[in-house]
Design a protein around this motif. Structure first.
Motif, PDB file in Angstrom:
ATOM      1  N   ALA A  76     -13.537  -5.601 -16.703  1.00  0.00           N
ATOM      2  CA  ALA A  76     -12.533  -5.857 -15.665  1.00  0.00           C
ATOM      3  C   ALA A  76     -13.196  -6.065 -14.314  1.00  0.00           C
ATOM      4  CB  ALA A  76     -11.567  -4.678 -15.595  1.00  0.00           C
ATOM      5  N   ALA A  77     -12.354  -6.258 -13.339  1.00  0.00           N
ATOM      6  CA  ALA A  77     -12.818  -6.398 -11.961  1.00  0.00           C
ATOM      7  C   ALA A  77     -12.591  -5.090 -11.230  1.00  0.00           C
ATOM      8  CB  ALA A  77     -12.051  -7.530 -11.275  1.00  0.00           C
ATOM      9  N   GLU A  78     -13.505  -4.745 -10.321  1.00  0.00           N
ATOM     10  CA  GLU A  78     -13.370  -3.471  -9.629  1.00  0.00           C
ATOM     11  C   GLU A  78     -12.236  -3.510  -8.609  1.00  0.00           C
ATOM     12  OE1 GLU A  78     -16.868  -5.365  -7.278  1.00  0.00           O
ATOM     13  OE2 GLU A  78     -16.204  -5.371  -9.327  1.00  0.00           O
ATOM     14  N   ALA A  79     -11.562  -2.369  -8.483  1.00  0.00           N
ATOM     15  CA  ALA A  79     -10.489  -2.244  -7.497  1.00  0.00           C
ATOM     16  C   ALA A  79     -11.118  -2.061  -6.122  1.00  0.00           C
ATOM     17  CB  ALA A  79      -9.599  -1.061  -7.843  1.00  0.00           C
ATOM     18  N   TRP A  80     -10.506  -2.661  -5.139  1.00  0.00           N
ATOM     19  CA  TRP A  80     -11.053  -2.569  -3.784  1.00  0.00           C
ATOM     20  C   TRP A  80     -10.038  -2.011  -2.803  1.00  0.00           C
ATOM     21  CZ3 TRP A  80      -9.426  -5.065   0.649  1.00  0.00           C
ATOM     22  CH2 TRP A  80      -8.384  -5.981   0.471  1.00  0.00           C
ATOM     23  N   GLN A  81      -8.770  -1.971  -3.188  1.00  0.00           N
ATOM     24  CA  GLN A  81      -7.722  -1.506  -2.291  1.00  0.00           C
ATOM     25  C   GLN A  81      -6.724  -0.716  -3.132  1.00  0.00           C
ATOM     26  OE1 GLN A  81      -4.426  -3.580  -1.781  1.00  0.00           O
ATOM     27  NE2 GLN A  81      -3.758  -2.031  -0.365  1.00  0.00           N
ATOM     28  N   PHE A  82      -6.207   0.414  -2.594  1.00  0.00           N
ATOM     29  CA  PHE A  82      -5.424   1.343  -3.394  1.00  0.00           C
ATOM     30  C   PHE A  82      -4.077   1.670  -2.774  1.00  0.00           C
ATOM     31  CE2 PHE A  82      -9.944   2.273  -3.915  1.00  0.00           C
ATOM     32  CZ  PHE A  82     -10.088   2.104  -5.273  1.00  0.00           C
ATOM     33  N   ALA A  83      -3.145   2.077  -3.637  1.00  0.00           N
ATOM     34  CA  ALA A  83      -1.856   2.631  -3.237  1.00  0.00           C
ATOM     35  C   ALA A  83      -1.526   3.711  -4.266  1.00  0.00           C
ATOM     36  CB  ALA A  83      -0.772   1.560  -3.221  1.00  0.00           C
ATOM     37  N   LYS A  84      -0.715   4.680  -3.873  1.00  0.00           N
ATOM     38  CA  LYS A  84      -0.361   5.753  -4.792  1.00  0.00           C
ATOM     39  C   LYS A  84       1.119   6.046  -4.675  1.00  0.00           C
ATOM     40  CE  LYS A  84      -1.623  10.389  -6.154  1.00  0.00           C
ATOM     41  NZ  LYS A  84      -1.711  11.685  -5.534  1.00  0.00           N
ATOM     42  N   VAL A  85       1.769   6.192  -5.826  1.00  0.00           N
ATOM     43  CA  VAL A  85       3.167   6.590  -5.884  1.00  0.00           C
ATOM     44  C   VAL A  85       3.269   7.691  -6.935  1.00  0.00           C
ATOM     45  CG1 VAL A  85       5.545   5.912  -6.370  1.00  0.00           C
ATOM     46  CG2 VAL A  85       4.003   4.296  -5.250  1.00  0.00           C
ATOM     47  N   GLY A  86       3.685   8.870  -6.511  1.00  0.00           N
ATOM     48  CA  GLY A  86       3.782   9.989  -7.448  1.00  0.00           C
ATOM     49  C   GLY A  86       2.445  10.256  -8.102  1.00  0.00           C
TER      50      GLY A  86
END
Length: 148
Positions: A76-86
């Protein structure tokens, strides 16, 4: 930034420095030839991806690893930006091939699902939490996804 610390990726290490004094508070090493991408603190946990497509959750005050997920290594491709819900962490990827928006269990790091529009556009993905939904953007397209 976290409280009185500035946390930066420094090649194979994440490093935290005291903002006032500039002294190093902690350092976390990655595997050889694997560098950290930009970290982000959400709900008191530092999240970062690495160049081997691993995901990390770290205590930002101590630098102690909470979990290290290698589910996406080589696929896969690496994540560079994040969000969180619960209890779900969402990571937007820098590249489209095998990327998109990854959903992880925030407590364990286990990959839950990946959403990709399969357009092949080389633009970065972006994700932001909006209540019980996510807004995800890829190239000139905007998507609303359930925050599950």
């Amino acid at each position: 930034m976290h409280e009185d610390l500035v946390i930066v990726p420094d090649g194979e290490r994440l490093r935290a420095f005291a903002l006032a004094a500039g002294t190093e508070r902690w350092s976390l090493a990655n595997e050889k030839f694997t560098w950290f991408n930009d970290p982000q603190v959400l709900d008191g946990v530092l999240y970062a991806s690495d160049s081997a497509y691993g995901m990390w959750a770290v205590n930002p005050a101590t630098g102690k690893r909470i979990w290290h997920n290698k589910d996406l290594v080589g696929s896969a491709a690496e994540a560079w930006q994040f969000a969180k819900v619960g209890g779900t962490l969402y990571g937007a990827t820098e590249h489209d091939k095998n990327g998109g928006v990854h959903a992880f269990d925030a407590a364990t790091g286990k990959l839950r699902w990946t959403c990709n529009d399969n357009t092949g556009d080389s633009e970065k993905w972006y994700v932001v939490a909006a209540g019980k939904r996510l807004a995800a953007m890829h190239a000139k397209r905007l998507y609303a996804l359930p925050a599950v």
